[in-house]
Structures are given as C-alpha cells and as structure tokens.
Design a protein around this motif. Structure first.
Motif, PDB file in Angstrom:
ATOM      1  N   VAL A  38       3.072   7.793   2.307  1.00 49.01           N
ATOM      2  CA  VAL A  38       2.121   6.462   2.433  1.00 49.01           C
ATOM      3  C   VAL A  38       0.573   6.776   2.834  1.00 49.01           C
ATOM      4  CG1 VAL A  38       1.737   4.167   3.534  1.00 49.01           C
ATOM      5  CG2 VAL A  38       4.298   5.000   3.172  1.00 49.01           C
ATOM      6  N   GLU A  39      -0.113   6.250   1.928  1.00 50.20           N
ATOM      7  CA  GLU A  39      -1.661   6.617   1.991  1.00 50.20           C
ATOM      8  C   GLU A  39      -2.012   8.133   1.790  1.00 50.20           C
ATOM      9  OE1 GLU A  39      -3.202   5.054   5.717  1.00 50.20           O
ATOM     10  OE2 GLU A  39      -2.506   3.010   5.254  1.00 50.20           O
ATOM     11  N   THR A  40      -0.875   8.937   1.014  1.00 48.29           N
ATOM     12  CA  THR A  40      -1.424  10.301   0.866  1.00 48.29           C
ATOM     13  C   THR A  40      -1.659  10.390  -0.527  1.00 48.29           C
ATOM     14  OG1 THR A  40       0.321  11.214   2.583  1.00 48.29           O
ATOM     15  CG2 THR A  40      -0.324  12.518   0.706  1.00 48.29           C
ATOM     16  N   PRO A  41      -2.780  10.863  -0.980  1.00 45.80           N
ATOM     17  CA  PRO A  41      -2.836  11.228  -2.523  1.00 45.80           C
ATOM     18  C   PRO A  41      -1.786  11.636  -3.090  1.00 45.80           C
ATOM     19  CG  PRO A  41      -4.933  11.851  -1.147  1.00 45.80           C
ATOM     20  CD  PRO A  41      -3.929  11.399  -0.337  1.00 45.80           C
ATOM     21  N   TYR A  42      -1.360  11.066  -4.372  1.00 48.93           N
ATOM     22  CA  TYR A  42      -0.304  11.810  -4.982  1.00 48.93           C
ATOM     23  C   TYR A  42      -0.520  13.348  -5.393  1.00 48.93           C
ATOM     24  CZ  TYR A  42       3.834  11.821  -7.959  1.00 48.93           C
ATOM     25  OH  TYR A  42       5.051  12.301  -8.303  1.00 48.93           O
ATOM     26  N   SER A  43      -1.597  13.252  -5.838  1.00 52.33           N
ATOM     27  CA  SER A  43      -1.991  15.114  -6.143  1.00 52.33           C
ATOM     28  C   SER A  43      -1.942  15.932  -4.929  1.00 52.33           C
ATOM     29  CB  SER A  43      -3.247  14.862  -6.961  1.00 52.33           C
ATOM     30  OG  SER A  43      -4.334  14.389  -6.035  1.00 52.33           O
ATOM     31  N   SER A  44      -1.731  15.546  -3.818  1.00 56.03           N
ATOM     32  CA  SER A  44      -1.529  16.330  -2.694  1.00 56.03           C
ATOM     33  C   SER A  44      -0.114  16.570  -2.561  1.00 56.03           C
ATOM     34  CB  SER A  44      -2.169  15.672  -1.435  1.00 56.03           C
ATOM     35  OG  SER A  44      -3.761  15.317  -1.516  1.00 56.03           O
ATOM     36  N   VAL A  45       0.738  15.660  -2.967  1.00 58.32           N
ATOM     37  CA  VAL A  45       2.209  15.792  -2.973  1.00 58.32           C
ATOM     38  C   VAL A  45       2.467  16.743  -4.128  1.00 58.32           C
ATOM     39  CG1 VAL A  45       4.300  14.882  -2.929  1.00 58.32           C
ATOM     40  CG2 VAL A  45       2.450  13.746  -1.740  1.00 58.32           C
ATOM     41  N   TYR A  46       1.873  16.562  -5.130  1.00 55.26           N
ATOM     42  CA  TYR A  46       2.068  17.225  -6.509  1.00 55.26           C
ATOM     43  C   TYR A  46       0.863  17.589  -7.059  1.00 55.26           C
ATOM     44  CZ  TYR A  46       7.255  16.013  -6.744  1.00 55.26           C
ATOM     45  OH  TYR A  46       8.279  15.844  -6.290  1.00 55.26           O
ATOM     46  N   PRO A  47       0.334  18.690  -6.854  1.00 49.46           N
ATOM     47  CA  PRO A  47      -1.233  19.171  -7.164  1.00 49.46           C
ATOM     48  C   PRO A  47      -1.106  19.357  -8.726  1.00 49.46           C
ATOM     49  CG  PRO A  47      -0.599  20.740  -5.408  1.00 49.46           C
ATOM     50  CD  PRO A  47       0.743  19.876  -5.779  1.00 49.46           C
ATOM     51  N   ASN A  48      -0.109  19.476  -9.387  1.00 47.24           N
ATOM     52  CA  ASN A  48      -0.305  19.320 -10.913  1.00 47.24           C
ATOM     53  C   ASN A  48      -0.846  18.055 -11.250  1.00 47.24           C
ATOM     54  OD1 ASN A  48       2.462  18.346  -9.977  1.00 47.24           O
ATOM     55  ND2 ASN A  48       2.952  18.151 -12.034  1.00 47.24           N
ATOM     56  N   PHE A  49      -0.957  16.968 -10.901  1.00 46.42           N
ATOM     57  CA  PHE A  49      -1.503  15.712 -11.148  1.00 46.42           C
ATOM     58  C   PHE A  49      -2.998  15.653 -10.514  1.00 46.42           C
ATOM     59  CE2 PHE A  49       2.972  14.630 -11.223  1.00 46.42           C
ATOM     60  CZ  PHE A  49       2.911  13.589 -12.249  1.00 46.42           C
ATOM     61  N   SER A  50      -3.491  16.811  -9.974  1.00 47.77           N
ATOM     62  CA  SER A  50      -4.894  16.724  -9.599  1.00 47.77           C
ATOM     63  C   SER A  50      -6.061  16.173 -10.857  1.00 47.77           C
ATOM     64  CB  SER A  50      -5.338  18.068  -9.471  1.00 47.77           C
ATOM     65  OG  SER A  50      -6.668  18.244  -8.803  1.00 47.77           O
ATOM     66  N   LYS A  51      -6.708  15.349 -10.669  1.00 41.24           N
ATOM     67  CA  LYS A  51      -7.630  14.837 -11.914  1.00 41.24           C
ATOM     68  C   LYS A  51      -6.967  14.073 -12.794  1.00 41.24           C
ATOM     69  CE  LYS A  51     -11.716  18.092 -11.488  1.00 41.24           C
ATOM     70  NZ  LYS A  51     -12.450  18.802 -12.074  1.00 41.24           N
ATOM     71  N   ILE A  52      -5.525  13.892 -12.692  1.00 42.03           N
ATOM     72  CA  ILE A  52      -4.719  12.989 -13.482  1.00 42.03           C
ATOM     73  C   ILE A  52      -4.405  11.810 -12.873  1.00 42.03           C
ATOM     74  CG2 ILE A  52      -2.713  12.903 -14.850  1.00 42.03           C
ATOM     75  CD1 ILE A  52      -2.858  16.091 -15.203  1.00 42.03           C
ATOM     76  N   PHE A  53      -3.738  12.088 -11.692  1.00 42.42           N
ATOM     77  CA  PHE A  53      -3.562  10.699 -10.796  1.00 42.42           C
ATOM     78  C   PHE A  53      -3.618  11.215  -9.321  1.00 42.42           C
ATOM     79  CE2 PHE A  53      -0.750   7.476  -8.762  1.00 42.42           C
ATOM     80  CZ  PHE A  53      -0.755   6.645  -9.271  1.00 42.42           C
ATOM     81  N   ASP A  54      -5.035  10.816  -9.091  1.00 35.77           N
ATOM     82  CA  ASP A  54      -5.255  11.135  -7.496  1.00 35.77           C
ATOM     83  C   ASP A  54      -5.151   9.988  -6.440  1.00 35.77           C
ATOM     84  OD1 ASP A  54      -5.977  13.831  -7.964  1.00 35.77           O
ATOM     85  OD2 ASP A  54      -7.614  13.015  -8.896  1.00 35.77           O
ATOM     86  N   PHE A  55      -4.521   8.930  -7.044  1.00 37.33           N
ATOM     87  CA  PHE A  55      -4.430   7.689  -6.161  1.00 37.33           C
ATOM     88  C   PHE A  55      -3.515   7.784  -4.974  1.00 37.33           C
ATOM     89  CE2 PHE A  55      -5.761   6.159 -10.514  1.00 37.33           C
ATOM     90  CZ  PHE A  55      -6.926   5.403 -10.102  1.00 37.33           C
ATOM     91  N   SER A  56      -3.361   7.205  -3.913  1.00 41.38           N
ATOM     92  CA  SER A  56      -2.693   7.396  -2.720  1.00 41.38           C
ATOM     93  C   SER A  56      -1.584   6.521  -3.053  1.00 41.38           C
ATOM     94  CB  SER A  56      -3.387   6.616  -1.582  1.00 41.38           C
ATOM     95  OG  SER A  56      -4.521   7.594  -1.282  1.00 41.38           O
ATOM     96  N   CYS A  57      -0.286   7.060  -2.499  1.00 44.99           N
ATOM     97  CA  CYS A  57       0.956   6.420  -2.378  1.00 44.99           C
ATOM     98  C   CYS A  57       0.976   5.091  -1.700  1.00 44.99           C
ATOM     99  CB  CYS A  57       2.187   7.488  -1.922  1.00 44.99           C
ATOM    100  SG  CYS A  57       2.184   8.842  -2.864  1.00 44.99           S
ATOM    101  N   HIS A  58       1.664   4.092  -1.866  1.00 45.20           N
ATOM    102  CA  HIS A  58       1.936   2.861  -1.352  1.00 45.20           C
ATOM    103  C   HIS A  58       3.199   2.965  -0.363  1.00 45.20           C
ATOM    104  CE1 HIS A  58      -1.541   0.979  -3.357  1.00 45.20           C
ATOM    105  NE2 HIS A  58      -1.018   1.781  -4.465  1.00 45.20           N
ATOM    106  N   ASP A  59       3.256   2.198   0.351  1.00 43.76           N
ATOM    107  CA  ASP A  59       4.735   2.050   1.152  1.00 43.76           C
ATOM    108  C   ASP A  59       5.562   1.367   0.090  1.00 43.76           C
ATOM    109  OD1 ASP A  59       6.728   1.966   2.875  1.00 43.76           O
ATOM    110  OD2 ASP A  59       6.124  -0.480   3.586  1.00 43.76           O
ATOM    111  N   ALA A  60       6.951   1.999   0.001  1.00 41.69           N
ATOM    112  CA  ALA A  60       7.827   1.559  -0.981  1.00 41.69           C
ATOM    113  C   ALA A  60       8.519   0.299  -0.814  1.00 41.69           C
ATOM    114  CB  ALA A  60       8.934   2.624  -1.335  1.00 41.69           C
TER     115      ALA A  60
END
Length: 352
Positions: A38-60
């Motif tokens: 939660v609140e972690t940029p998605y591209s920090s979890v999967y760096p292959n998404f850098s500059k493609i999807f850098d938005f943060s994760c929401h609570d599921a």
C-alpha cells in the motif's frame, strides 16, 4: 474507455494483467491493489514498469474498488474472493475472478477440494466459466466471470473437440501436465526455491490436485452437450519443471472403434479453425512452450496411435497469459463488446 482495477496486482498473474492492461487501447485508467504494498509505487515493486506505471498501490479493498471501476480483476488465493464479491459489488462493476472461488457450480465440491467454506454460494449459478472458446455467448452477458486455471485451460481445450464429436471413450482420459514455477505464485515456498527446483522435475498433487474437478465439470458439460455437470472422470497428474513459465499438457484417450485420422482433424477444425488464440499444428507436429511464451496463444498438436488405438494430443500455453491474465483480458473484451484480440495481439517472445 474503461477504468480497471486489479486486486492482487503484485502477484505474478496480477503483474501480467498490469502489463497487458497498460497497452490496452480501451483502458483509460488502472488502479492497482495490494495488501502488502500500500502506497508503494508499482514500479518500485516491478521496476520493468518504470516510466510506464509509476502510480502507487492502493489498499486492496474490493468494495472500494468496485465503486470506482467498470471492471475489477481479482487475483487472490482461493477463499478470499468468495467472502468479498457480493451482489452489491456486482451491481457496481463487472468482476473477473482469476482465483478458484467461482469456477465450480457446486459449493460442496468446492469445499471438499479446497478445504474452506464458500462465502457466497448463491453466486455460483450466476458465475460464467470464462473459457472464452467454449462459453463466449454466456461470458458476453455476465457480471461475474470465473477465469479458468492454467492447467484446466490447456487440458480442456485439448480434450473438448474429442468429446464434443464423440470420438473417445470418456472413461479413458488421462492427462499428464507440466508447469513452470511461476504457477505456484510469488509468495515464498520451500518447494519453489531455486535449489529445490533447478535440475529436477517432480509430480505433485497426485490424484488430489484441485484443478481436477474443474476439468471434469467442464468436460462433462461437453460430453453431455450442456445437459448435466457430471459424468467424465479423468486421471490428472501435474508436474513441476524448472522453467519460469509455460504449461505443456498431454492427453491420452482410447478412440472409439473405427475413428480415423480424418475424423480427428475435422473435430479439431470444427472447434477451433476460427478461434483467434488457438493454433492447430499440422498433424503429427507437437507444441513447445517456447513458442507461446508471453502470448495468449494455445498451440495444439496430436497423432493417432494405431498400435494402441489411442489419440495422443498435446497442448502448450503460457500459464500467466492464456492460463491467467491474457484469458482474463480476453473475457473483458467479450463482456464489453470489444474485438476479442484487443490488447492481446503480441507475437510470442523468443527467447524468453
């Protein structure tokens, strides 16, 4: 244009969904849900998404996502979706569940195989089994799609034409299947560690694998032309092989007396000649996982073993695409009246 939510976006199937949705021309906005990031940029979890999807994760939170989305993909372990997908959620959005909770129409069968109670058994009759090639019309009119499992997708697609045309003895079906390690998910498990898997192959879930009743239910519908949900019993044995992704399934069955090579060819052609994601190989040519990886294709090849009067039919698909995320996007396209290949037209990647 669609607003899409992905619950479980940081698992392997969820990440594959994100990859496909990011390039889908009819997806305007994606919300990524994750309990652990939660609140972690998605591209920090999967760096292959850098500059493609850098938005943060929401609570599921499934209810919260449903209020914001046109379609919600739920990619969670079994037992969770059934507790949180309700009539109220379905009133707000379409749900495509990549887990097992809505695949079986009998809650008792589900509870016997998955060893957990079902949270909303009244929804089972509303859920449509999302094997697009078999249930396209039903998928188009539903609010709840039960996305099939990876082993089941491959196994059912191989055996379906043979049962539909009455070419085999339904009591003789044996399915031998192999999967890459990503099929076990991203959570830490001793049996998935590199040193436990590399250089080895092993059977697991022998005579007990939870995909068995799913295969049997769907093939029973084929065998009985949709009139009942019981009848076909299979011997299904999965194996773990040391590769990242891919499914290879081999189906053996006794042919009815007098069945010819031409009848087999006609059966497969009748079922799949016009299907965009099934590639029928020339007779006697067999599929390999390397030629489908990263794609939504299922390749099928077969031969008639005249010595034993059996058919030996093989199928290969990517367990994370046609066996999970790609099929889910294919179902989304059908539900929303989009061309079925939208966002799924990538050529298989090789080497991968």
């Amino acid at each position: 244009m669609l607003t899409v939510g992905v619950i479980g976006a940081t698992g392997y199937a969820g990440a594959e969904l994100m990859r496909l949705l990011c390039r889908h021309p009819q997806v305007e906005k994606i919300l990524a849900g994750s309990h652990s990031h939660v609140e972690t940029p998605y591209s920090s979890v999967y760096p292959n998404f850098s500059k493609i999807f850098d938005f943060s994760c929401h609570d599921a939170d499934i209810s919260a996502f449903a209020a914001k989305c046109d379609v919600l993909f739920v990619s969670l372990p079994h037992g969770i979706a059934s507790q949180h997908v309700t009539e109220a959620v379905l009133d707000q959005c379409v749900v495509i569940d990549l887990g097992a909770d809505f695949r079986l129409h009998d809650s008792q069968v589900y509870e016997n195989w998955y060893k957990t109670s079902h949270g909303n058994p009244q929804l089972l009759e509303k859920a449509v089994y999302g094997l697009s090639e078999l249930h396209r019309k039903e998928v188009a009119s539903t609010r709840l799609v039960a996305n099939p499992g990876c082993y089941t997708t491959c196994s059912i697609l191989i055996a379906h034409p043979l049962l539909a045309q009455g070419l085999i003895d339904p009591e003789s079906l044996i399915i031998d299947a192999k999967s890459g390690v990503s099929g076990a998910g991203r959570s830490e498990k001793l049996g998935s560690l590199f040193c436990e898997v590399d250089g080895s192959i092993k059977p697991y879930g022998v005579a007990t694998h939870r995909h068995t009743p799913e295969i049997e239910e769907q093939l029973s519908l084929t065998h009985s032309h949709g009139m009942k949900r019981s009848g076909v019993v299979v011997s299904f044995t999965p194996h773990l092989v040391p590769m990242n992704r891919g499914i290879l399934a081999t189906v053996y069955a006794k042919l009815k007396p007098g069945v010819t090579k031409r009848e087999l060819e006609e059966a497969y052609s009748l079922s799949y000649a016009d299907e965009p994601f099934i590639r029928l190989l020339p007779y006697g040519t067999f599929p390999e996982t390397r030629w489908v990886k990263g794609s939504n294709y299922c390749d099928i090849g077969y031969t008639l073993d005249e010595r034993t009067n059996r058919i030996v039919a093989c199928g290969a698909l990517d367990n994370l695409v046609k066996g999970a995320a790609g099929q889910a996007v294919q179902n989304m396209n059908i539900v929303f009246g989009l061309p079925e290949q939208t966002g799924l037209d990538a050529v298989p990647a090789f080497p991968l």
